[in-house]
Design a protein around this motif. Sequence first.
Motif, PDB file in Angstrom:
ATOM      1  N   MET A   1       0.849  -1.190   0.000  1.00 33.20           N
ATOM      2  CA  MET A   1       0.000   0.000   0.000  1.00 33.20           C
ATOM      3  C   MET A   1       0.888   1.245   0.000  1.00 33.20           C
ATOM      4  O   MET A   1       1.771   1.398   0.844  1.00 33.20           O
ATOM      5  CB  MET A   1      -0.891  -0.001   1.241  1.00 33.20           C
ATOM      6  N   ASN A   2       0.659   2.134  -0.963  1.00 33.51           N
ATOM      7  CA  ASN A   2       1.420   3.371  -1.059  1.00 33.51           C
ATOM      8  C   ASN A   2       0.734   4.443  -0.210  1.00 33.51           C
ATOM      9  O   ASN A   2      -0.449   4.725  -0.406  1.00 33.51           O
ATOM     10  CB  ASN A   2       1.477   3.832  -2.518  1.00 33.51           C
ATOM     11  N   GLU A   3       1.455   5.045   0.723  1.00 31.03           N
ATOM     12  CA  GLU A   3       0.843   5.969   1.673  1.00 31.03           C
ATOM     13  C   GLU A   3       1.250   7.415   1.414  1.00 31.03           C
ATOM     14  O   GLU A   3       2.417   7.719   1.157  1.00 31.03           O
ATOM     15  CB  GLU A   3       1.199   5.574   3.104  1.00 31.03           C
ATOM     16  N   TYR A   4       0.257   8.293   1.511  1.00 29.30           N
ATOM     17  CA  TYR A   4       0.454   9.742   1.346  1.00 29.30           C
ATOM     18  C   TYR A   4      -0.335  10.450   2.436  1.00 29.30           C
ATOM     19  O   TYR A   4      -1.187   9.850   3.102  1.00 29.30           O
ATOM     20  CB  TYR A   4      -0.035  10.200  -0.034  1.00 29.30           C
ATOM     21  N   GLU A   5      -0.054  11.735   2.595  1.00 27.76           N
ATOM     22  CA  GLU A   5      -0.867  12.520   3.525  1.00 27.76           C
ATOM     23  C   GLU A   5      -2.137  13.003   2.841  1.00 27.76           C
ATOM     24  O   GLU A   5      -3.203  13.029   3.452  1.00 27.76           O
ATOM     25  CB  GLU A   5      -0.049  13.696   4.060  1.00 27.76           C
ATOM     26  N   ILE A   6      -2.011  13.391   1.570  1.00 25.77           N
ATOM     27  CA  ILE A   6      -3.159  13.897   0.823  1.00 25.77           C
ATOM     28  C   ILE A   6      -3.160  13.307  -0.583  1.00 25.77           C
ATOM     29  O   ILE A   6      -2.120  13.278  -1.251  1.00 25.77           O
ATOM     30  CB  ILE A   6      -3.126  15.442   0.730  1.00 25.77           C
ATOM     31  N   ILE A   7      -4.320  12.836  -1.010  1.00 22.06           N
ATOM     32  CA  ILE A   7      -4.497  12.373  -2.388  1.00 22.06           C
ATOM     33  C   ILE A   7      -5.509  13.287  -3.065  1.00 22.06           C
ATOM     34  O   ILE A   7      -6.573  13.567  -2.521  1.00 22.06           O
ATOM     35  CB  ILE A   7      -4.985  10.917  -2.451  1.00 22.06           C
ATOM     36  N   ILE A   8      -5.145  13.738  -4.253  1.00 24.77           N
ATOM     37  CA  ILE A   8      -6.030  14.567  -5.055  1.00 24.77           C
ATOM     38  C   ILE A   8      -6.416  13.764  -6.284  1.00 24.77           C
ATOM     39  O   ILE A   8      -5.550  13.286  -7.029  1.00 24.77           O
ATOM     40  CB  ILE A   8      -5.337  15.886  -5.456  1.00 24.77           C
ATOM     41  N   ILE A   9      -7.715  13.595  -6.480  1.00 24.64           N
ATOM     42  CA  ILE A   9      -8.204  12.808  -7.607  1.00 24.64           C
ATOM     43  C   ILE A   9      -8.641  13.762  -8.700  1.00 24.64           C
ATOM     44  O   ILE A   9      -9.641  14.470  -8.560  1.00 24.64           O
ATOM     45  CB  ILE A   9      -9.352  11.881  -7.176  1.00 24.64           C
ATOM     46  N   GLY A  10      -7.858  13.798  -9.757  1.00 26.52           N
ATOM     47  CA  GLY A  10      -8.120  14.721 -10.851  1.00 26.52           C
ATOM     48  C   GLY A  10      -6.972  15.681 -11.039  1.00 26.52           C
ATOM     49  O   GLY A  10      -6.519  16.316 -10.070  1.00 26.52           O
ATOM     50  N   GLY A  11      -6.490  15.797 -12.278  1.00 29.58           N
ATOM     51  CA  GLY A  11      -5.334  16.643 -12.558  1.00 29.58           C
ATOM     52  C   GLY A  11      -5.648  17.818 -13.459  1.00 29.58           C
ATOM     53  O   GLY A  11      -4.802  18.255 -14.242  1.00 29.58           O
ATOM     54  N   GLY A  12      -6.871  18.362 -13.328  1.00 28.40           N
ATOM     55  CA  GLY A  12      -7.222  19.575 -14.053  1.00 28.40           C
ATOM     56  C   GLY A  12      -6.869  20.799 -13.228  1.00 28.40           C
ATOM     57  O   GLY A  12      -6.136  20.707 -12.236  1.00 28.40           O
ATOM     58  N   PRO A  13      -7.377  21.976 -13.598  1.00 32.89           N
ATOM     59  CA  PRO A  13      -7.036  23.205 -12.875  1.00 32.89           C
ATOM     60  C   PRO A  13      -7.346  23.156 -11.380  1.00 32.89           C
ATOM     61  O   PRO A  13      -6.543  23.624 -10.569  1.00 32.89           O
ATOM     62  CB  PRO A  13      -7.895  24.258 -13.584  1.00 32.89           C
ATOM     63  N   ALA A  14      -8.483  22.587 -10.993  1.00 35.90           N
ATOM     64  CA  ALA A  14      -8.842  22.531  -9.573  1.00 35.90           C
ATOM     65  C   ALA A  14      -7.895  21.615  -8.801  1.00 35.90           C
ATOM     66  O   ALA A  14      -7.394  21.964  -7.733  1.00 35.90           O
ATOM     67  CB  ALA A  14     -10.284  22.060  -9.406  1.00 35.90           C
ATOM     68  N   GLY A  15      -7.658  20.423  -9.340  1.00 36.08           N
ATOM     69  CA  GLY A  15      -6.788  19.469  -8.661  1.00 36.08           C
ATOM     70  C   GLY A  15      -5.358  19.952  -8.550  1.00 36.08           C
ATOM     71  O   GLY A  15      -4.719  19.820  -7.499  1.00 36.08           O
ATOM     72  N   LEU A  16      -4.834  20.539  -9.615  1.00 34.97           N
ATOM     73  CA  LEU A  16      -3.452  21.027  -9.594  1.00 34.97           C
ATOM     74  C   LEU A  16      -3.305  22.233  -8.679  1.00 34.97           C
ATOM     75  O   LEU A  16      -2.292  22.387  -7.989  1.00 34.97           O
ATOM     76  CB  LEU A  16      -3.000  21.369 -11.017  1.00 34.97           C
ATOM     77  N   SER A  17      -4.332  23.083  -8.634  1.00 40.37           N
ATOM     78  CA  SER A  17      -4.299  24.218  -7.718  1.00 40.37           C
ATOM     79  C   SER A  17      -4.262  23.736  -6.270  1.00 40.37           C
ATOM     80  O   SER A  17      -3.479  24.227  -5.446  1.00 40.37           O
ATOM     81  CB  SER A  17      -5.530  25.100  -7.944  1.00 40.37           C
TER      82      SER A  17
END
Length: 306
Positions: free
Chosen positions: A1-17
């Motif tokens: 299992m790869n662990e992160y503090e935050i995952i953002i689903i979607g790489g459009g303007p909202a996700g990248l911001s």
Amino acid sequence: MNEYEIIIIGGGPAGLSAALYTSRAQKKTLILDKSEEGAIKKVEVLDNYLGFPDGISGKEFLELARRHVKKFWAEIVEEEALIIKQDFEDSGYIVETATAENNYKAKGLVIATGVKHDRPRIRNIGKFEGLGVSYCVTCDGFFFRDSKVAVLGSRDYGAKEAVELLSYTKNIVLLTNGRTVEIRNSLKQKLEENDIKIIEDEIEEILGDKSVNGVRLKNGKVIELKGIFVAVGTSGATDFARTLGIQVEGNAIKVDSSNSTGIPLVYSAGDCTGGNRQVAIAVGEGANAAINLLSELKGTKYVDYH
């Protein structure tokens, strides 16, 4: 299992911001983005975003934004998020992808997948929504225990939902409704191992009286079923919302002024929250979601790290 503090689903303007803010705050951030048909990518000239007086193509805008977040060590993985689950053993969330070894875990989430337009045009599908037609295995699979059911889909998302149904019933078929199968080999193998048959014929109509009792294919064949789980195309914001119990209004995730979904440490931003579909608004919502998620994680007001 790869662990992160935050995952953002979607790489459009909202996700990248959102990723720009979380990564600058020194939070280990992952962006899952396998959107091949994002709205921004189709923009030939973006002429109404502040700071680009000569305009810029949507593709170029995304390339610059991706480069920006990578500067602060945000990781971008071109992997499709299929299912989100709560991690009850260790508070947080698990994001499942088509590749089992590439599942991811995080404390907080930002859902920024844009708007999903896939809806099958099949006679009676609307009539039986909630009466045998479902869009969420995690939500409704329990009600079809030991029954014969179908998953409607031709890609990884559909295959993953079919495998998910095995917790409730072993009598499952995958209907592609005439679409070509585009399922990776690892998932195809799981379907084969569990005797989940793929039927590629087009569907004429969904049958039933007060609830679903089958489907008629265009070749005239009738398949008796108690339920149909729709998983057409790729998983979208409303699919994730239903799984987590987030409120949905129409085709949009309901959020408050902080872009919180009301579920602990789960925020949403961009077109998938409804409203005016503008890059400037998506970028602002992504920033707002990230700032408030960071505050919730820390239990304090957001601190801008330089």
